[in-house]
Motif scaffolding. Structure first.
Motif, PDB file in Angstrom:
ATOM      1  N   LEU A  17       0.839  -1.202   0.000  1.00 47.72           N
ATOM      2  CA  LEU A  17       0.000   0.000   0.000  1.00 47.72           C
ATOM      3  C   LEU A  17       0.872   1.248   0.000  1.00 47.72           C
ATOM      4  O   LEU A  17       0.583   2.239  -0.669  1.00 47.72           O
ATOM      5  CB  LEU A  17      -0.906   0.028   1.241  1.00 47.72           C
ATOM      6  CG  LEU A  17      -2.162  -0.817   1.200  1.00 47.72           C
ATOM      7  CD1 LEU A  17      -2.793  -0.885   2.588  1.00 47.72           C
ATOM      8  CD2 LEU A  17      -3.157  -0.237   0.203  1.00 47.72           C
ATOM      9  N   VAL A  18       1.957   1.199   0.768  1.00 44.92           N
ATOM     10  CA  VAL A  18       2.851   2.359   0.883  1.00 44.92           C
ATOM     11  C   VAL A  18       3.771   2.485  -0.326  1.00 44.92           C
ATOM     12  O   VAL A  18       3.965   3.575  -0.865  1.00 44.92           O
ATOM     13  CB  VAL A  18       3.686   2.275   2.187  1.00 44.92           C
ATOM     14  CG1 VAL A  18       4.721   3.373   2.247  1.00 44.92           C
ATOM     15  CG2 VAL A  18       2.771   2.344   3.406  1.00 44.92           C
ATOM     16  N   MET A  19       4.317   1.383  -0.795  1.00 45.50           N
ATOM     17  CA  MET A  19       5.406   1.431  -1.771  1.00 45.50           C
ATOM     18  C   MET A  19       4.992   1.314  -3.238  1.00 45.50           C
ATOM     19  O   MET A  19       5.682   1.847  -4.115  1.00 45.50           O
ATOM     20  CB  MET A  19       6.398   0.291  -1.486  1.00 45.50           C
ATOM     21  CG  MET A  19       7.075   0.379  -0.135  1.00 45.50           C
ATOM     22  SD  MET A  19       8.116   1.820   0.034  1.00 45.50           S
ATOM     23  CE  MET A  19       9.350   1.481  -1.192  1.00 45.50           C
ATOM     24  N   ALA A  20       3.913   0.636  -3.533  1.00 49.59           N
ATOM     25  CA  ALA A  20       3.628   0.256  -4.920  1.00 49.59           C
ATOM     26  C   ALA A  20       3.532   1.442  -5.879  1.00 49.59           C
ATOM     27  O   ALA A  20       4.207   1.452  -6.918  1.00 49.59           O
ATOM     28  CB  ALA A  20       2.346  -0.568  -4.989  1.00 49.59           C
ATOM     29  N   ASP A  21       2.712   2.427  -5.568  1.00 50.17           N
ATOM     30  CA  ASP A  21       2.522   3.524  -6.514  1.00 50.17           C
ATOM     31  C   ASP A  21       3.796   4.344  -6.728  1.00 50.17           C
ATOM     32  O   ASP A  21       4.200   4.539  -7.882  1.00 50.17           O
ATOM     33  CB  ASP A  21       1.363   4.417  -6.074  1.00 50.17           C
ATOM     34  CG  ASP A  21       1.072   5.494  -7.098  1.00 50.17           C
ATOM     35  OD1 ASP A  21       0.742   5.138  -8.251  1.00 50.17           O
ATOM     36  OD2 ASP A  21       1.187   6.682  -6.754  1.00 50.17           O
ATOM     37  N   PRO A  22       4.464   4.801  -5.666  1.00 52.22           N
ATOM     38  CA  PRO A  22       5.692   5.579  -5.905  1.00 52.22           C
ATOM     39  C   PRO A  22       6.774   4.779  -6.649  1.00 52.22           C
ATOM     40  O   PRO A  22       7.412   5.298  -7.572  1.00 52.22           O
ATOM     41  CB  PRO A  22       6.164   5.971  -4.506  1.00 52.22           C
ATOM     42  CG  PRO A  22       4.960   5.894  -3.643  1.00 52.22           C
ATOM     43  CD  PRO A  22       4.106   4.810  -4.228  1.00 52.22           C
ATOM     44  N   VAL A  23       6.967   3.543  -6.266  1.00 50.49           N
ATOM     45  CA  VAL A  23       7.992   2.720  -6.920  1.00 50.49           C
ATOM     46  C   VAL A  23       7.627   2.486  -8.383  1.00 50.49           C
ATOM     47  O   VAL A  23       8.468   2.599  -9.278  1.00 50.49           O
ATOM     48  CB  VAL A  23       8.199   1.389  -6.169  1.00 50.49           C
ATOM     49  CG1 VAL A  23       9.040   0.412  -6.974  1.00 50.49           C
ATOM     50  CG2 VAL A  23       8.839   1.635  -4.811  1.00 50.49           C
ATOM     51  N   ASN A  24       6.378   2.175  -8.635  1.00 55.58           N
ATOM     52  CA  ASN A  24       5.922   1.940 -10.003  1.00 55.58           C
ATOM     53  C   ASN A  24       6.157   3.165 -10.889  1.00 55.58           C
ATOM     54  O   ASN A  24       6.629   3.048 -12.019  1.00 55.58           O
ATOM     55  CB  ASN A  24       4.429   1.605  -9.979  1.00 55.58           C
ATOM     56  CG  ASN A  24       4.115   0.361 -10.745  1.00 55.58           C
ATOM     57  OD1 ASN A  24       4.985  -0.389 -11.137  1.00 55.58           O
ATOM     58  ND2 ASN A  24       2.834   0.152 -10.945  1.00 55.58           N
ATOM     59  N   ARG A  25       5.794   4.339 -10.389  1.00 48.30           N
ATOM     60  CA  ARG A  25       5.964   5.565 -11.172  1.00 48.30           C
ATOM     61  C   ARG A  25       7.433   5.809 -11.526  1.00 48.30           C
ATOM     62  O   ARG A  25       7.756   6.156 -12.662  1.00 48.30           O
ATOM     63  CB  ARG A  25       5.406   6.758 -10.408  1.00 48.30           C
ATOM     64  CG  ARG A  25       3.916   6.781 -10.359  1.00 48.30           C
ATOM     65  CD  ARG A  25       3.435   7.961  -9.513  1.00 48.30           C
ATOM     66  NE  ARG A  25       2.009   7.927  -9.337  1.00 48.30           N
ATOM     67  CZ  ARG A  25       1.136   8.515 -10.149  1.00 48.30           C
ATOM     68  NH1 ARG A  25       1.552   9.183 -11.192  1.00 48.30           N
ATOM     69  NH2 ARG A  25      -0.149   8.419  -9.901  1.00 48.30           N
ATOM     70  N   VAL A  26       8.307   5.637 -10.537  1.00 46.86           N
ATOM     71  CA  VAL A  26       9.732   5.873 -10.786  1.00 46.86           C
ATOM     72  C   VAL A  26      10.293   4.830 -11.751  1.00 46.86           C
ATOM     73  O   VAL A  26      11.095   5.156 -12.627  1.00 46.86           O
ATOM     74  CB  VAL A  26      10.515   5.921  -9.464  1.00 46.86           C
ATOM     75  CG1 VAL A  26      12.013   5.953  -9.711  1.00 46.86           C
ATOM     76  CG2 VAL A  26      10.090   7.141  -8.644  1.00 46.86           C
TER      77      VAL A  26
END
Length: 61
Positions: A17-26
């Motif tokens: 929940l915390v990591m998926a979106d930011p990591v995916n975008r980068v």
């Protein structure tokens, strides 16, 4: 205060929940997609709210 049957599964769900979106975008868009500090805080707060909505014991709500 939390209610779940498998702590490892709950921890993994919280992590993603915390990591998926930011990591995916980068990963997809590179350094230009690194979020600003305020965006990170807002995303983390939303992730915590989602996790607690799912796992907070009803007596603690």
């Amino acid at each position: 205060m939390l209610q779940f049957s498998d702590a490892m599964v709950a921890a993994s769900q919280f992590n993603w929940l915390v990591m998926a979106d930011p990591v995916n975008r980068v990963m997809m868009l590179g350094d230009a997609a690194i979020p600003a500090k305020q965006q990170i805080y807002r995303h983390a707060e939303a992730a915590v709210a989602t996790f607690l909505a799912a796992f907070l014991h009803p007596d603690r709500r």
